[in-house]
Enzyme design. Structure first.
Site, mmCIF file in Angstrom:
data_model
loop_
_atom_site.group_PDB
_atom_site.id
_atom_site.type_symbol
_atom_site.label_atom_id
_atom_site.label_comp_id
_atom_site.label_asym_id
_atom_site.label_seq_id
_atom_site.Cartn_x
_atom_site.Cartn_y
_atom_site.Cartn_z
ATOM 1 N N ARG A 262 0.649 -1.187 0.055
ATOM 2 C CA ARG A 262 -0.095 -0.040 0.068
ATOM 3 C C ARG A 262 0.639 1.397 0.083
ATOM 4 O O ARG A 262 0.478 2.181 -0.637
ATOM 5 C CB ARG A 262 -0.969 -0.102 1.175
ATOM 6 C CG ARG A 262 -2.077 0.941 1.453
ATOM 7 C CD ARG A 262 -2.411 1.027 2.825
ATOM 8 N NE ARG A 262 -2.942 -0.320 3.368
ATOM 9 C CZ ARG A 262 -4.013 -0.778 2.813
ATOM 10 N NH1 ARG A 262 -5.002 0.011 2.175
ATOM 11 N NH2 ARG A 262 -4.389 -1.835 3.319
ATOM 12 N N CYS A 328 -26.077 -3.655 -8.754
ATOM 13 C CA CYS A 328 -27.261 -3.908 -8.223
ATOM 14 C C CYS A 328 -27.182 -4.428 -6.677
ATOM 15 O O CYS A 328 -27.354 -5.629 -6.422
ATOM 16 C CB CYS A 328 -27.990 -4.787 -8.968
ATOM 17 S SG CYS A 328 -28.584 -4.379 -10.606
ATOM 18 N N GLU A 329 -26.489 -3.653 -5.759
ATOM 19 C CA GLU A 329 -25.931 -3.859 -4.386
ATOM 20 C C GLU A 329 -26.275 -2.611 -3.746
ATOM 21 O O GLU A 329 -25.703 -1.525 -4.154
ATOM 22 C CB GLU A 329 -24.835 -4.397 -4.204
ATOM 23 C CG GLU A 329 -24.393 -5.664 -4.825
ATOM 24 C CD GLU A 329 -24.789 -6.991 -4.058
ATOM 25 O OE1 GLU A 329 -25.239 -6.769 -3.004
ATOM 26 O OE2 GLU A 329 -24.850 -8.137 -4.760
ATOM 27 N N TYR A 357 -4.761 -1.981 -3.733
ATOM 28 C CA TYR A 357 -6.117 -2.568 -3.359
ATOM 29 C C TYR A 357 -7.518 -2.137 -4.317
ATOM 30 O O TYR A 357 -8.285 -2.139 -3.795
ATOM 31 C CB TYR A 357 -6.328 -2.834 -1.995
ATOM 32 C CG TYR A 357 -5.153 -3.390 -1.100
ATOM 33 C CD1 TYR A 357 -4.738 -4.861 -1.295
ATOM 34 C CD2 TYR A 357 -4.094 -2.585 -0.414
ATOM 35 C CE1 TYR A 357 -3.579 -5.391 -0.693
ATOM 36 C CE2 TYR A 357 -3.319 -3.246 0.174
ATOM 37 C CZ TYR A 357 -2.887 -4.636 -0.062
ATOM 38 O OH TYR A 357 -1.947 -5.127 0.475
HETATM 39 C C1 LIG Z 1 -0.599 -7.963 2.297
HETATM 40 C C2 LIG Z 1 0.735 -8.224 2.684
HETATM 41 C C3 LIG Z 1 1.669 -7.117 2.597
HETATM 42 C C4 LIG Z 1 1.613 -5.769 2.217
HETATM 43 O O1 LIG Z 1 0.802 -5.306 2.905
HETATM 44 P P1 LIG Z 1 0.711 -3.645 2.652
HETATM 45 O O2 LIG Z 1 -0.377 -3.230 3.823
HETATM 46 O O3 LIG Z 1 -0.177 -3.571 1.468
HETATM 47 O O4 LIG Z 1 1.813 -2.994 2.951
HETATM 48 C C5 LIG Z 1 3.090 -7.751 2.930
HETATM 49 N N1 LIG Z 1 3.357 -9.094 3.371
HETATM 50 C C6 LIG Z 1 2.453 -10.021 3.293
HETATM 51 C C7 LIG Z 1 2.551 -11.311 3.948
HETATM 52 C C8 LIG Z 1 1.094 -9.748 3.123
HETATM 53 O O5 LIG Z 1 -0.012 -10.709 3.393
#
Ligand SMILES: *Cc1c(COP(=O)(O)O)cnc(C)c1O
Length: 407
Positions: A262, A328-329, A357
């Site tokens: 993220r 449709c939700e 995401y």
């Molecule tokens: C989802 C995930 C990440 C990344 O998480 P962010 O919040 O997007 O930084 C890193 N490692 C694992 C094992 C994950 O499942």
């Protein structure tokens, strides 16, 4: 400054727009924070797996954190070196493990004893040694949304320290397993540094106890999870994050691995939509747009907030409105109680912080096409993924339907 109006004249809405310069800047900030220490920044593909985005990471010598064989193959296609790829996730199929071992990725993050034994059996059969790391659940509250918290013993992820110890001892003795790392990841959208540092302390103590009995750990993987500012959340300073982690690693000669998703791509992405029409019920105002929950699920799934940008010249009186899509939700909304002026058909509405995401969680619900992804880099705008055509969506089903008809 990105000229959304101009870009939206060239490409049909809805579409995602990614600022690749910003992605580069965010990625390099991680490298910078850990400079002076061996490190590997593995971008978590699940946040945004567009090949051109991942290729940008490859260009910067980044690695990839993957949670399926599909993501591993994407990483390879985008140019990430196999020795910079790690494979995480609570449930890996035999075929996925086999393929990952064949590709020769850096290591597999193991999440249960049962999985460790499966990997051992598969590696034995292939007559190779499987490099592994174990995901330890530090049982520390990350203080984030329960859907994205992973580091508590009530979560399905990882194993507790006692179990991890048994697993390391088992792997150490096995000829088919080579434990080379330790891993934790306590959650996503983390806004507090403390839980990460506490987890680092706990797992570093554990790692030192393993090294003391001859288990040669080379990688210390602190996961991802650094949050971004969607609304007015606190954010974690990367320098403090890196220093906090490094300060707990005395006596360990390890490469630090981070798995940010993220925080690399979130702020670099936008979902660009247009208004279809406005509608009022007795006590509510709705602005109906051409983007929907199938394009950006986060508001429906987590009640997540995305700031809205509009491009009105005159100052008109604003009032509260829900911004909703055509799906449709009743859960199909992209914003609740947004203060908006009167909107007209064709007006642009841009959702900020949608690079993580966003597209990667999109679907064909309601037989809507997954929308286009557009990139912008050094002022140049180009397409990264075409919008799906109807023919593309139904192709496989139609082929089978026609075969059945002709039987
Ligand atoms: C989802 C995930 C990440 C990344 O998480 P962010 O919040 O997007 O930084 C890193 N490692 C694992 C094992 C994950 O499942």
């Amino acid at each position: 400054m990105i000229n959304f109006c101009e870009i939206a004249q060239q490409y049909e809405t809805p579409f995602y727009l990614y600022n690749l310069d910003k992605i580069q800047e965010k990625f390099l900030a991680y490298k910078q924070a850990f400079a002076g220490r061996k490190n590997l920044i593995c971008f978590a593909l699940k946040a945004n797996s567009n090949l051109s985005v991942v290729a940008k990471i490859a260009e910067l010598e980044g690695g990839a954190d993957c949670v399926s064989i599909g993501e591993i193959k994407r990483a390879i296609l985008a140019g990430i070196k196999p020795y910079r790829i790690i494979f995480s996730g609570v449930g890996k199929k035999d075929s996925e493990i086999k393929e990952a071992l064949k590709i020769g990725i850096l290591f597999i993050n193991v999440e249960s004893f049962a999985e460790l034994k499966r990997i051992e059996a598969i590696a034995q059969e292939m007559q190779i040694e499987a490099r592994i790391s174990i995901r330890v659940n530090p049982n520390i509250d990350p203080k984030t949304h329960p859907y994205i918290s992973t580091g508590l013993s009530e979560n399905k992820f990882g194993v507790d320290i006692q179990e991890a110890k048994q697993m390391y001892l088992y792997a150490h003795k096995s000829l088919a397993l080579k434990p080379i790392g330790v891993h934790f990841h306590i959650g996503s959208q983390l806004t507090e540094l403390d839980p990460i540092i506490q987890s680092t302390q706990k797992i570093a103590d554990f790692a030192r106890s393993l090294v003391a009995i001859g288990i040669d750990l080379k990688f210390f993987d602190v996961g991802g999870g650094i949050g971004i500012r969607y609304e007015n959340e606190k954010t974690i300073d990367l320098y403090a994050y890196a220093q906090g982690i490094l300060s707990k690693l005395n006596g360990l000669d390890v490469t630090i691995i981070c798995e940010p998703g993220r925080s690399i791509v979130g702020e670099a992405g936008y979902l660009v939509t247009r208004v279809l029409y406005e509608k009022r019920t007795q006590n509510k105002r709705f602005v109906i747009i051409d983007g929907a929950m199938n394009d950006l699920l986060r508001p429906s799934l987590y009640n997540a907030h995305h700031n809205i940008k509009i491009f009105h010249e005159k100052k008109q009186e604003k009032s509260l409105a829900d911004v909703v899509g055509p799906v449709c939700e009743s859960g199909d909304f992209l914003a609740k109680n947004a203060m908006l002026p009167p909107m007209e058909s064709g007006d642009l509405i841009v959702f900020e912080n949608a690079g993580a995401y966003g597209f990667s969680m999109s679907s064909n619900y309601n037989t809507r096409s997954k929308c286009a992804e557009i990139g912008i880099e050094k002022g140049e705008v180009f397409i990264l993924r075409k919008p799906e055509s109807f023919d593309f969506i139904v192709r496989d089903e139609l082929e089978i339907l026609n075969q059945r008809k002709n039987r």
